[in-house]
Design an enzyme around this catalytic site. Structure first.
Site, PDB file in Angstrom:
ATOM      1  N   ARG A  76      75.278  63.332  31.637  1.00 37.15           N
ATOM      2  CA  ARG A  76      75.553  62.657  30.372  1.00 37.15           C
ATOM      3  C   ARG A  76      74.335  62.842  29.459  1.00 37.15           C
ATOM      4  O   ARG A  76      73.218  62.469  29.831  1.00 37.15           O
ATOM      5  CB  ARG A  76      75.823  61.166  30.639  1.00 37.15           C
ATOM      6  CG  ARG A  76      76.020  60.360  29.420  1.00 37.15           C
ATOM      7  CD  ARG A  76      76.446  58.922  29.718  1.00 37.15           C
ATOM      8  NE  ARG A  76      76.460  58.238  28.449  1.00 37.15           N
ATOM      9  CZ  ARG A  76      75.558  57.339  28.048  1.00 37.15           C
ATOM     10  NH1 ARG A  76      74.606  56.938  28.852  1.00 37.15           N
ATOM     11  NH2 ARG A  76      75.632  56.829  26.844  1.00 37.15           N
ATOM     12  N   HIS A 120      73.425  58.546  19.934  1.00 38.68           N
ATOM     13  CA  HIS A 120      72.553  57.692  20.753  1.00 38.68           C
ATOM     14  C   HIS A 120      71.349  57.321  19.880  1.00 38.68           C
ATOM     15  O   HIS A 120      70.213  57.706  20.141  1.00 38.68           O
ATOM     16  CB  HIS A 120      72.145  58.414  22.032  1.00 38.68           C
ATOM     17  CG  HIS A 120      71.592  57.524  23.115  1.00 38.68           C
ATOM     18  ND1 HIS A 120      72.110  57.485  24.392  1.00 38.68           N
ATOM     19  CD2 HIS A 120      70.566  56.644  23.118  1.00 38.68           C
ATOM     20  CE1 HIS A 120      71.403  56.631  25.140  1.00 38.68           C
ATOM     21  NE2 HIS A 120      70.456  56.111  24.369  1.00 38.68           N
ATOM     22  N   GLU A 165      76.019  52.275  23.006  1.00 35.80           N
ATOM     23  CA  GLU A 165      75.488  50.932  22.789  1.00 35.80           C
ATOM     24  C   GLU A 165      75.367  50.546  21.307  1.00 35.80           C
ATOM     25  O   GLU A 165      74.259  50.440  20.765  1.00 35.80           O
ATOM     26  CB  GLU A 165      74.117  50.781  23.467  1.00 35.80           C
ATOM     27  CG  GLU A 165      74.133  50.994  24.966  1.00 35.80           C
ATOM     28  CD  GLU A 165      72.769  50.737  25.608  1.00 35.80           C
ATOM     29  OE1 GLU A 165      71.848  50.284  24.906  1.00 35.80           O
ATOM     30  OE2 GLU A 165      72.624  51.010  26.816  1.00 35.80           O
ATOM     31  N   ASN A 294      77.008  50.342  30.464  1.00 33.65           N
ATOM     32  CA  ASN A 294      75.583  50.418  30.812  1.00 33.65           C
ATOM     33  C   ASN A 294      75.146  49.043  31.280  1.00 33.65           C
ATOM     34  O   ASN A 294      75.325  48.054  30.555  1.00 33.65           O
ATOM     35  CB  ASN A 294      74.735  50.824  29.602  1.00 33.65           C
ATOM     36  CG  ASN A 294      75.023  52.244  29.148  1.00 33.65           C
ATOM     37  OD1 ASN A 294      75.780  52.972  29.796  1.00 33.65           O
ATOM     38  ND2 ASN A 294      74.429  52.639  28.030  1.00 33.65           N
ATOM     39  N   TYR A 296      71.949  46.786  33.073  1.00 28.59           N
ATOM     40  CA  TYR A 296      70.574  46.668  33.576  1.00 28.59           C
ATOM     41  C   TYR A 296      70.279  45.260  34.093  1.00 28.59           C
ATOM     42  O   TYR A 296      69.602  45.097  35.085  1.00 28.59           O
ATOM     43  CB  TYR A 296      69.564  47.031  32.472  1.00 28.59           C
ATOM     44  CG  TYR A 296      69.624  48.506  32.124  1.00 28.59           C
ATOM     45  CD1 TYR A 296      68.835  49.427  32.791  1.00 28.59           C
ATOM     46  CD2 TYR A 296      70.508  48.967  31.154  1.00 28.59           C
ATOM     47  CE1 TYR A 296      68.904  50.779  32.503  1.00 28.59           C
ATOM     48  CE2 TYR A 296      70.585  50.327  30.853  1.00 28.59           C
ATOM     49  CZ  TYR A 296      69.778  51.221  31.533  1.00 28.59           C
ATOM     50  OH  TYR A 296      69.861  52.560  31.247  1.00 28.59           O
ATOM     51  N   GLU A 364      75.128  54.058  32.626  1.00 28.76           N
ATOM     52  CA  GLU A 364      73.671  53.925  32.750  1.00 28.76           C
ATOM     53  C   GLU A 364      73.366  52.784  33.704  1.00 28.76           C
ATOM     54  O   GLU A 364      73.973  51.706  33.605  1.00 28.76           O
ATOM     55  CB  GLU A 364      72.998  53.592  31.409  1.00 28.76           C
ATOM     56  CG  GLU A 364      72.820  54.738  30.477  1.00 28.76           C
ATOM     57  CD  GLU A 364      72.072  54.333  29.206  1.00 28.76           C
ATOM     58  OE1 GLU A 364      71.220  53.424  29.249  1.00 28.76           O
ATOM     59  OE2 GLU A 364      72.378  54.935  28.164  1.00 28.76           O
TER      60      GLU A 364
HETATM   61  O1  IFM Z   1      66.486  53.959  27.486  1.00 28.78           O
HETATM   62  C1  IFM Z   1      67.556  53.125  27.190  1.00 28.78           C
HETATM   63  C2  IFM Z   1      68.741  53.924  26.685  1.00 28.78           C
HETATM   64  O2  IFM Z   1      68.419  54.693  25.585  1.00 28.78           O
HETATM   65  C3  IFM Z   1      69.869  53.002  26.308  1.00 28.78           C
HETATM   66  N1  IFM Z   1      70.185  52.096  27.367  1.00 28.78           N
HETATM   67  C4  IFM Z   1      69.089  51.364  27.966  1.00 28.78           C
HETATM   68  C5  IFM Z   1      68.001  52.342  28.392  1.00 28.78           C
HETATM   69  C6  IFM Z   1      66.844  51.586  29.068  1.00 28.78           C
HETATM   70  O3  IFM Z   1      66.304  50.658  28.195  1.00 28.78           O
END
Ligand code: IFM
Length: 458
Positions: A76, A120, A165, A294, A296, A364
């Site tokens: 990706r 992006h 995002e 995505n 985290y 992600e």
């Molecule tokens: O690095 C970023 C990415 O560009 C977008 N999603 C979160 C990642 C980590 O912060």
């Protein structure tokens, strides 16, 4: 764990153009909002800029070899809009397009499926000068750019993602001022969110009208579920506001056929919603072939007074919440709480909330920890391996709960420019020594390679 993933489940890695390419003035590329923002004093840690990044633009063969060595099914990446249209409109810059053709053909030669993202975060600066995402016109320009790239690369790319995002683009960029273009607005940030969605819908509609039968269209959203820190009505309401701003502002129009209930009430006195035009909801809600998630971390939310009591001066980031009260769980090197079950919660929650949700990819997931180099010179990132293993297990749990999950992409292949943090934080499976540009696979690269291989033979 390996045998629980069905054949055809895609294992990949992700990157984005501005974060790895460098070469910000090569071959006719125009400036983006991140080139401009990075020059503002204090905007990016250490005064870092998009140079040199990982010089990916000039090191394509080496990076393709790293992908091949990893054994991924899919890669990706994003196309830099200002490399293709230096001023955001008009005729394409052929040299920029040629780079992406070389990349995509290189992937295909090695049996790696390209997942292309059109946006992006690197808006051409010329469009920002005309209002950026605050302006409805930018949505139209985005759709034109999407069609241009689709016409040029449609013969070799089947997976087309419009946006990565939109939440941070709009809110970190136009309300919090932490990201490019560095604005602190109320109405402007909410308009930006709407126009990003509109640009997505216009682009999907236009590309699909020209698509071949195997092509798929989707969007990528960051999903951080919001948990109230107590069961008090005030904290529960605060978590709902947080979820409305970060998630439902986007998911409700995309998959629910409505604007998020509560959004207009939250911003009463801060913004009118005159940027919403008749027919926009239908455009935004184009049927999609996939959703990228995505993930985290999860957010823990307490009620808090508005920072700016005068509604006329409030930004769209000021929703009366405090997200700093974290539970007693391990944190990554960026201080993000490690809560893999938040990924399961995000995926299962979407599945239940939106009955017609398309198939999903985790597009992600990854982490930062301080590097530990052992006596043999190996980047021994055991914490990253544990993080990835636990999150992959959490993704599997979501599948067991009924989520139609088709793949998982680790962020990131290479160390890269981590936006306002500059080069300080390293997400890569591969370490990049920026002065020499030497690439060294970390232990996690080898672990992920073995994991993918084991899944194939299971
Ligand atoms: O690095 C970023 C990415 O560009 C977008 N999603 C979160 C990642 C980590 O912060």
């Amino acid at each position: 764990m390996t045998s629980s993933f069905p054949p055809g489940f895609r294992w990949g890695v992700a990157t984005s153009a501005f974060q790895i390419e460098g070469a910000t003035t090569a071959d006719g590329r125009g400036p983006s909002i991140w080139d401009t923002f990075a020059t503002l004093p204090g905007a990016v840690a250490g005064g870092d800029t998009g140079e040199p990044a990982a010089e990916h633009y000039h090191r394509l063969p080496e990076d393709l070899a790293l992908l091949t060595g990893l054994g991924v099914d899919a890669y990706r990446f994003s196309v830099s809009w200002p490399r293709v249209q230096p001023s955001g409109r008009g005729r394409p810059e052929r040299r920029g397009l040629d780079f992406y053709r070389r990349l995509v053909e290189g992937l295909r030669d090695k049996g790696i499926e390209p997942f292309l993202t059109l946006y992006h975060w690197d808006l051409p600066q010329a469009l920002e000068d005309e209002g950026g995402w605050r302006s409805r016109d930018t949505a139209e320009r985005f759709a034109e750019y999407a069609v241009l790239v689709h016409e040029e690369l449609g013969d070799v790319v089947d997976h087309w993602t419009t946006l990565n995002e939109p939440y941070p683009c709009a809110i970190a960029g136009y309300a919090e001022g932490r990201h490019a273009p560095g604005a602190r607005e109320g109405h402007g940030a909410l308009a930006a969110a709407h126009h990003l969605l509109l640009g997505h819908g216009l682009a999907v509609r236009a590309m699909r009208a020209r698509a071949t039968s195997g092509q798929r269209f989707g969007v990528v959203l960051n999903q951080s579920p919001a948990l109230p820190v107590t069961r008090s009505d005030a904290d529960i309401a605060a978590a709902e506001r947080q979820d409305t701003l970060l998630r439902r502002q986007f998911t409700d129009p995309l998959f629910g056929g409505r604007y998020a209930p509560g959004l207009t009430t939250m911003f009463d006195g801060v913004s009118d919603f005159s940027f919403r035009h008749d027919g926009d909801l239908e455009t935004i809600g184009q049927p999609l072939d996939y959703l990228g998630v995505n993930y985290y971390y999860r957010l823990h939310v307490a009620d808090a007074p508005h920072r700016e009591p005068d509604p006329a001066r409030r930004t769209a980031a000021d929703i009366g919440v405090d997200t700093t009260r974290l539970p007693d769980v391990p944190r990554t090197g960026m201080g993000w709480p490690v809560e893999p079950d938040g990924l399961t919660e995000a995926l299962v929650g979407l599945h239940h909330r939106y009955p017609g949700l398309p198939p999903v990819y985790v597009t992600e997931n990854g982490c930062v920890y301080p590097d530990i180099v052992d006596e043999r010179g190996v980047f021994a990132d055991e914490q990253r391996i544990a993080y990835l293993r636990e999150h992959i297990e959490a993704a599997r749990a979501a599948m067991a709960a009924g989520v139609d999950l088709r793949g998982y992409f680790c962020w990131s292949l290479l160390d890269n420019f981590e936006w306002a943090h500059g080069y300080k934080h390293r997400f890569g499976l591969v370490h990049v020594d920026y002065p020499t540009q030497r690439r060294t696979p970390r232990a996690s690269y080898h672990w992920y390679r073995d994991h993918i291989a084991a899944c194939r033979t299971a």
